[in-house]
Design a protein around this motif. Structure first.
Motif, mmCIF file in Angstrom:
data_model
loop_
_atom_site.group_PDB
_atom_site.id
_atom_site.type_symbol
_atom_site.label_atom_id
_atom_site.label_comp_id
_atom_site.label_asym_id
_atom_site.label_seq_id
_atom_site.Cartn_x
_atom_site.Cartn_y
_atom_site.Cartn_z
ATOM 1 N N LEU A 100 0.835 -1.202 0.000
ATOM 2 C CA LEU A 100 0.000 0.000 0.000
ATOM 3 C C LEU A 100 0.871 1.253 0.000
ATOM 4 O O LEU A 100 0.557 2.237 -0.678
ATOM 5 C CB LEU A 100 -0.928 -0.004 1.215
ATOM 6 N N TYR A 101 1.970 1.227 0.763
ATOM 7 C CA TYR A 101 2.916 2.340 0.747
ATOM 8 C C TYR A 101 3.429 2.581 -0.669
ATOM 9 O O TYR A 101 3.581 3.733 -1.111
ATOM 10 C CB TYR A 101 4.127 2.023 1.641
ATOM 11 N N VAL A 102 3.722 1.488 -1.360
ATOM 12 C CA VAL A 102 4.242 1.606 -2.724
ATOM 13 C C VAL A 102 3.206 2.260 -3.629
ATOM 14 O O VAL A 102 3.524 3.156 -4.430
ATOM 15 C CB VAL A 102 4.635 0.218 -3.274
ATOM 16 N N LEU A 104 0.793 4.260 -2.678
ATOM 17 C CA LEU A 104 0.694 5.664 -2.285
ATOM 18 C C LEU A 104 1.864 6.480 -2.831
ATOM 19 O O LEU A 104 1.692 7.629 -3.253
ATOM 20 C CB LEU A 104 0.655 5.780 -0.750
ATOM 21 N N SER A 105 3.046 5.884 -2.854
ATOM 22 C CA SER A 105 4.211 6.601 -3.378
ATOM 23 C C SER A 105 4.052 6.888 -4.866
ATOM 24 O O SER A 105 4.433 7.968 -5.346
ATOM 25 C CB SER A 105 5.490 5.802 -3.132
ATOM 26 N N LEU A 106 3.473 5.943 -5.605
ATOM 27 C CA LEU A 106 3.228 6.154 -7.031
ATOM 28 C C LEU A 106 2.168 7.235 -7.246
ATOM 29 O O LEU A 106 2.279 8.050 -8.185
ATOM 30 C CB LEU A 106 2.792 4.845 -7.693
ATOM 31 N N CYS A 107 1.161 7.255 -6.390
ATOM 32 C CA CYS A 107 0.132 8.299 -6.480
ATOM 33 C C CYS A 107 0.715 9.667 -6.157
ATOM 34 O O CYS A 107 0.360 10.677 -6.799
ATOM 35 C CB CYS A 107 -1.022 7.977 -5.530
ATOM 36 N N ILE A 108 1.602 9.720 -5.166
ATOM 37 C CA ILE A 108 2.252 10.985 -4.827
ATOM 38 C C ILE A 108 3.103 11.471 -5.983
ATOM 39 O O ILE A 108 3.135 12.665 -6.322
ATOM 40 C CB ILE A 108 3.117 10.820 -3.561
ATOM 41 N N LYS A 109 3.800 10.544 -6.623
ATOM 42 C CA LYS A 109 4.618 10.893 -7.778
ATOM 43 C C LYS A 109 3.757 11.453 -8.906
ATOM 44 O O LYS A 109 4.137 12.419 -9.589
ATOM 45 C CB LYS A 109 5.364 9.641 -8.266
ATOM 46 N N ALA A 110 2.560 10.878 -9.086
ATOM 47 C CA ALA A 110 1.679 11.293 -10.187
ATOM 48 C C ALA A 110 0.874 12.542 -9.863
ATOM 49 O O ALA A 110 0.703 13.418 -10.725
ATOM 50 C CB ALA A 110 0.733 10.142 -10.545
ATOM 51 N N GLU A 268 2.340 9.502 9.231
ATOM 52 C CA GLU A 268 3.450 9.803 10.130
ATOM 53 C C GLU A 268 4.778 9.866 9.379
ATOM 54 O O GLU A 268 5.700 10.571 9.799
ATOM 55 C CB GLU A 268 3.528 8.733 11.232
ATOM 56 N N HIS A 269 4.863 9.137 8.271
ATOM 57 C CA HIS A 269 6.086 9.137 7.470
ATOM 58 C C HIS A 269 6.433 10.560 7.021
ATOM 59 O O HIS A 269 7.601 10.956 7.029
ATOM 60 C CB HIS A 269 5.906 8.217 6.260
ATOM 61 N N PHE A 270 5.400 11.316 6.625
ATOM 62 C CA PHE A 270 5.625 12.710 6.231
ATOM 63 C C PHE A 270 6.290 13.481 7.362
ATOM 64 O O PHE A 270 7.259 14.217 7.153
ATOM 65 C CB PHE A 270 4.287 13.382 5.883
ATOM 66 N N GLY A 271 5.739 13.332 8.569
ATOM 67 C CA GLY A 271 6.279 14.056 9.707
ATOM 68 C C GLY A 271 7.719 13.683 9.997
ATOM 69 O O GLY A 271 8.549 14.552 10.309
ATOM 70 N N ASP A 272 8.037 12.391 9.889
ATOM 71 C CA ASP A 272 9.409 11.943 10.153
ATOM 72 C C ASP A 272 10.389 12.520 9.137
ATOM 73 O O ASP A 272 11.504 12.927 9.495
ATOM 74 C CB ASP A 272 9.481 10.413 10.131
ATOM 75 N N ILE A 273 9.992 12.537 7.880
ATOM 76 C CA ILE A 273 10.879 13.065 6.838
ATOM 77 C C ILE A 273 11.052 14.575 6.988
ATOM 78 O O ILE A 273 12.157 15.118 6.812
ATOM 79 C CB ILE A 273 10.342 12.724 5.434
ATOM 80 N N LEU A 274 9.978 15.266 7.349
ATOM 81 C CA LEU A 274 10.084 16.707 7.590
ATOM 82 C C LEU A 274 10.981 16.977 8.804
ATOM 83 O O LEU A 274 11.756 17.939 8.805
ATOM 84 C CB LEU A 274 8.699 17.308 7.816
ATOM 85 N N ALA A 275 10.884 16.124 9.822
ATOM 86 C CA ALA A 275 11.680 16.310 11.035
ATOM 87 C C ALA A 275 13.170 16.153 10.752
ATOM 88 O O ALA A 275 13.983 16.999 11.153
ATOM 89 C CB ALA A 275 11.236 15.319 12.106
ATOM 90 N N ILE A 290 9.587 12.773 -1.516
ATOM 91 C CA ILE A 290 8.769 12.036 -0.564
ATOM 92 C C ILE A 290 8.257 10.747 -1.171
ATOM 93 O O ILE A 290 8.018 9.748 -0.467
ATOM 94 C CB ILE A 290 7.598 12.918 -0.053
ATOM 95 N N HIS A 291 8.100 10.717 -2.506
ATOM 96 C CA HIS A 291 7.647 9.484 -3.144
ATOM 97 C C HIS A 291 8.707 8.389 -3.028
ATOM 98 O O HIS A 291 8.393 7.208 -2.863
ATOM 99 C CB HIS A 291 7.308 9.744 -4.612
ATOM 100 N N ARG A 292 9.991 8.782 -3.065
ATOM 101 C CA ARG A 292 11.067 7.794 -2.909
ATOM 102 C C ARG A 292 11.169 7.302 -1.467
ATOM 103 O O ARG A 292 11.375 6.108 -1.226
ATOM 104 C CB ARG A 292 12.404 8.400 -3.340
ATOM 105 N N THR A 293 11.038 8.210 -0.514
ATOM 106 C CA THR A 293 11.122 7.784 0.892
ATOM 107 C C THR A 293 9.947 6.882 1.245
ATOM 108 O O THR A 293 10.106 5.891 1.964
ATOM 109 C CB THR A 293 11.170 8.992 1.841
ATOM 110 N N MET A 294 8.757 7.209 0.734
ATOM 111 C CA MET A 294 7.585 6.362 0.976
ATOM 112 C C MET A 294 7.760 4.995 0.319
ATOM 113 O O MET A 294 7.423 3.956 0.895
ATOM 114 C CB MET A 294 6.331 7.049 0.436
#
Length: 439
Positions: A100-102, A104-110, A268-275, A290-294
């Motif tokens: 599911l993360y994968v 979501l990462s593709l959707c973020i990329k698009a 929460e992944h967003f928050g961790d990467i921003l932190a 963020i798409h790569r980190t996700m």
């Protein structure tokens, strides 16, 4: 650190190896706590945390100084899954959660990073996180009182158990409040150590017998033994052994139950990467993206589950250690990953962790599961929305009541309930309910 250093220079720097070992020490308590609470193998968790971190580094071009390890968000579904479908079936659901993360990462990329916030706003994510913490509350209480997680049998007399659990809990709280430097980064590890020492002391001095005298003798009929700590598993374990990997088995029910849980850690992944970006002064949302980190987080989670390990997530404890040490070199996390993989093959390490008494883990869980609930509540508070507004009220109320109440919906040969139902329900309600009417 010089920006001209290559990946090889980073990996083989003696100074970086020492700092990497410290980073693993910071993550260690939480890393092994998840498998100990859920019935998974701690050595497998060490191996999959190390390999997951290396996978994450490869996908993110070794740009982000962050460590991946066992996710607390999945504790509830893993406990339920292991008891319902066994470890192999549960792993199938966890593999799907990583996928599911994968997606979501593709959707973020698009569609851009805003896509995820529109699909999963705080009014959905907050109560789902709260459900994750609250459904575990009975398990924490049972274990802190000396019972099995489901409360069906006594393992340790109540008075003895609550003393040990109370010491572990109190030391954890005091360390988190008053600890300085490295100590403040590892309150769970210190709390577990304090509870373990207390249990050893009660056994050594024979104090537990007098404590048990005030306990109801009738409740001791299922008590399995007088010792709080048994070193038999430690003495029988080999020094070096391959971790007990477990392959997943197809289970559609587990997939449908567990996948919605990934909603919370995805946000929460967003928050961790921003932190970590704020700490290092770099915008990791843009580069590596963020798409790569996700994507890295998701593939690391699926890989861990393919071997019988808990899902991975980015560790804020390690981000705190990066802040403290000001060591921003991603190569440090490579060393931490290598040390984690090496420790996974020390058989006595896992055996030693399994000697930790149930009340010690119960005391830590009282705080941990409550903290998860507070994180969900804080998500709603920070959003600043009016929760009494009919749309918000409907979404939050139904997520909480259906999730905590244990509602189950049958669909043919499988059922949907608990956390999975509440997560899907929240997403659907957010999509179909009309927006707030203008005043």
């Amino acid at each position: 650190m010089s920006a001209q250093k290559s990946a090889t220079d980073y990996v083989f720097s003696p100074k970086d190896s020492l700092v990497g070992a410290q980073m693993l020490f910071v993550a260690f308590g939480a890393l092994v706590l998840v498998p100990l609470l859920t019935g998974l193998d701690p050595n497998v968790a060490l191996f999959t945390a190390g390999t997951g971190t290396l996978i994450f580094q490869f996908i993110t071009k070794r740009m982000v100084p962050i460590f991946l390890a066992s996710s607390f968000a999945f504790i509830a579904p893993i406990i339920y899954g292991v008891n319902t479908w066994g470890i192999p079936g549960t792993m199938c659901g966890l593999v799907a959660a990583g996928l599911l993360y994968v997606v979501l990462s593709l959707c973020i990329k698009a569609f851009g990073a805003g896509f995820l916030h529109k699909l999963l706003p705080p009014v959905v994510v907050g109560p789902v996180i709260m459900v994750i913490g609250l459904v575990l509350a009975p398990v924490a209480v049972h274990m802190a009182m000396g019972r099995t997680g489901d409360g069906s049998a006594w393992l340790v007399p109540q008075n003895t158990a609550m003393i040990v659990a109370g010491i572990a809990l109190l030391v954890t709280i005091v360390t988190s409040l008053l600890g300085k430097g490295w100590f403040r980064l590892i309150p769970i590890l210190i709390g577990v150590a304090a509870g373990y020492v207390a249990a050893l002391g009660l056994d050594f001095f024979g104090v537990s017998g007098s404590i048990q005298a005030g306990f109801d003798p009738g409740a001791l009929k299922n008590f399995t033994g007088p010792a709080l700590v048994s070193f038999k598993p430690l003495t029988e374990a080999p020094w070096f052994a391959v971790p007990a990997f477990v392959l997943p088995e197809w289970n559609l029910q587990a997939i449908i139950f567990i996948v919605p849980v990934a909603i919370a850690p995805a946000i929460e992944h967003f928050g961790d990467i921003l932190a970590i970006g704020s700490v290092t002064g770099k915008d990791f949302v843009k580069e590596p993206g963020i798409h790569r980190t996700m994507m890295g987080d998701g593939i690391a989670t699926s890989f861990a589950s393919l071997l019988g390990g808990p899902p991975n997530t980015t560790y804020s404890e390690v981000t705190g250690a990066v802040t403290l040490t000001r060591m921003y070199n991603p190569g440090i996390m490579t060393w931490a990953a290598i040390f984690a993989i090496a420790l996974a093959f020390i058989g006595k390490m896992g055996a030693l962790l399994q000697t930790i008494p149930v009340p010690v883990m119960g005391g830590i869980m009282l705080l941990l599961f409550g903290a998860i609930t507070v994180i969900g509540l804080n998500t709603l508070v920070k959003a600043g929305e009016d929760l009494t507004e009919p749309r918000n009220l409907s979404i939050v109320a139904l997520i909480l009541v259906c999730g905590i109440g244990g509602m189950v919906l049958p669909f043919g040969n499988f059922t949907l309930g608990g956390i999975g139902l509440s997560g899907i329900l929240g997403v659907v309600l957010n999509l179909i309910l009309p927006g707030k009417k203008p005043s």
